[in-house]
Motif scaffolding. Structure first.
Motif, PDB file in Angstrom:
ATOM      1  N   ARG A 191      51.953  85.400  20.302  1.00  0.00           N
ATOM      2  CA  ARG A 191      51.869  85.258  21.824  1.00  0.00           C
ATOM      3  C   ARG A 191      53.149  84.756  22.302  1.00  0.00           C
ATOM      4  N   ASP A 192      54.001  84.034  21.683  1.00  0.00           N
ATOM      5  CA  ASP A 192      55.092  83.250  22.152  1.00  0.00           C
ATOM      6  C   ASP A 192      55.964  84.701  22.709  1.00  0.00           C
ATOM      7  N   GLN A 234      54.916  86.335  25.733  1.00  0.00           N
ATOM      8  CA  GLN A 234      55.209  85.747  26.839  1.00  0.00           C
ATOM      9  C   GLN A 234      56.971  85.735  27.242  1.00  0.00           C
ATOM     10  N   ARG A 292      57.452  89.176  28.608  1.00  0.00           N
ATOM     11  CA  ARG A 292      57.115  89.206  30.009  1.00  0.00           C
ATOM     12  C   ARG A 292      58.236  88.501  31.016  1.00  0.00           C
ATOM     13  N   LEU A 332      47.669  90.550  24.876  1.00  0.00           N
ATOM     14  CA  LEU A 332      48.676  89.562  25.282  1.00  0.00           C
ATOM     15  C   LEU A 332      49.288  90.009  26.714  1.00  0.00           C
ATOM     16  N   ALA A 370      47.301  89.434  29.755  1.00  0.00           N
ATOM     17  CA  ALA A 370      46.934  88.110  30.344  1.00  0.00           C
ATOM     18  C   ALA A 370      48.122  87.533  31.003  1.00  0.00           C
ATOM     19  N   TYR A 371      49.235  88.061  31.173  1.00  0.00           N
ATOM     20  CA  TYR A 371      50.443  87.617  32.028  1.00  0.00           C
ATOM     21  C   TYR A 371      50.504  86.272  31.921  1.00  0.00           C
ATOM     22  N   GLU A 372      50.885  85.820  30.991  1.00  0.00           N
ATOM     23  CA  GLU A 372      51.188  84.344  30.501  1.00  0.00           C
ATOM     24  C   GLU A 372      52.761  84.428  30.468  1.00  0.00           C
ATOM     25  N   VAL A 373      53.352  83.320  30.929  1.00  0.00           N
ATOM     26  CA  VAL A 373      54.950  83.255  30.852  1.00  0.00           C
ATOM     27  C   VAL A 373      55.225  81.624  30.290  1.00  0.00           C
ATOM     28  N   SER A 374      54.355  81.046  30.131  1.00  0.00           N
ATOM     29  CA  SER A 374      54.542  79.554  29.759  1.00  0.00           C
ATOM     30  C   SER A 374      54.492  79.525  28.130  1.00  0.00           C
TER      31      SER A 374
END
Length: 279
Positions: free
Chosen positions: A175-176, A179, A182, A211, A214-218
């Motif tokens: 997951r990291d 991100q 991305r 993942l 999901a467009y997560e960047v944190s």
């Protein structure tokens, strides 16, 4: 365009450079500190008149070609180059891709960390440098191709090869990684290396595709993880990642708690190295 700011910046940087630094003779009658205006103009391949007008805050907006010449002539750092572009009203173009060259001081540091496994990774997860203990803990990166040294590719596409060194946090690392990739794709929008890696992962991994969408960047820090090593068994290490901002790289340090069984296992690995005692 900030004409006054640009003029002051050019004068300041010109006066800081000695002739010898650019291969010019000092001469016996040099009254100005640093380089003369005509010398900067010559090195930048522009006219002395045009350069003089820039230093007097009277010149037109310089082109990117002129700015590149000034960067070269004045021996500007990357940060100074970006500042020059902003003063000229021409924000610098994004870099062509993630830097891969590791600073020599970082390479020297890797060899001066007894009891610490350390690697340097690029913005897209490629292992660029490592010390002997990292090779013993993870794998002998020198025996791998550049493609196979990418940890993001490994965690999503090479699970059949044993996954990511048997680490306890493989899902969190995946997951990291998505991100971070991305975020890197936004910093290097025109990089074939970045877009190619993303396309490969989207085509080959449903987990990555999920993942990615999901467009997560944190990104949350990983404080500890357990490696399941084929020789010394499980060992738990603290994980600290230090950012090298001028290269957009990360120095990742794996250390064991003093007096723990994991510290003893790391000491054994430092002796065993990359030998496989289980085969």
């Amino acid at each position: 365009m900030d004409r006054d700011g640009l003029a002051a910046f050019l004068r300041d940087r010109r006066e800081r450079i000695g002739p010898a630094e650019v291969g010019l003779p000092a001469g016996p009658r040099r009254r100005t500190p640093g380089l003369r205006r005509e010398e900067v103009a010559q090195l930048a391949f522009i006219s002395t008149e045009y350069y003089t007008r820039l230093e007097q805050a009277r010149g037109p907006r310089p082109s990117r070609e002129v700015l590149s010449g000034l960067v070269r002539a004045l021996r500007l750092t990357d940060a100074e180059r970006d500042h020059l572009h902003h003063l000229a009203g021409a924000p610098p173009a994004p870099p062509p891709g993630p830097p891969r060259e590791v600073r020599q001081s970082i390479l020297d540091l890797l060899s001066r960390l007894p009891g610490t496994a350390a690697i340097v990774t690029s913005a897209i997860g490629e292992v660029l440098a490592w010390n002997d203990l990292a090779a013993a803990l993870m794998e002998d990166f020198s025996a791998l191709s550049r493609r196979d040294r990418n940890l993001i590719r490994r965690v999503f596409l090479d699970a059949h090869q044993g996954g990511l060194y048997g680490v306890s946090d493989a899902a969190a690392f995946a997951r990291d990684s998505a991100q971070r990739l991305r975020a890197a794709s936004a910093r290097y929008p025109g990089s074939p290396e970045v877009t190619g890696l993303v396309a490969e992962l989207l085509a080959g991994s449903e987990d990555f595709a999920r993942l990615w969408e999901a467009y997560e960047v944190s990104v949350l820090p990983t404080l500890a993880k357990t490696f399941h090593h084929p020789v010394v068994g499980p060992l738990t290490v603290n994980c600290d990642a230090l950012h090298v901002p001028d290269r957009d790289q990360r120095l990742v340090l794996y250390t064991a708690t003093p007096g723990s069984a994991s510290e003893a296992a790391l000491r054994l690995l430092s002796v065993v190295g990359t030998q496989r005692m289980d085969v």
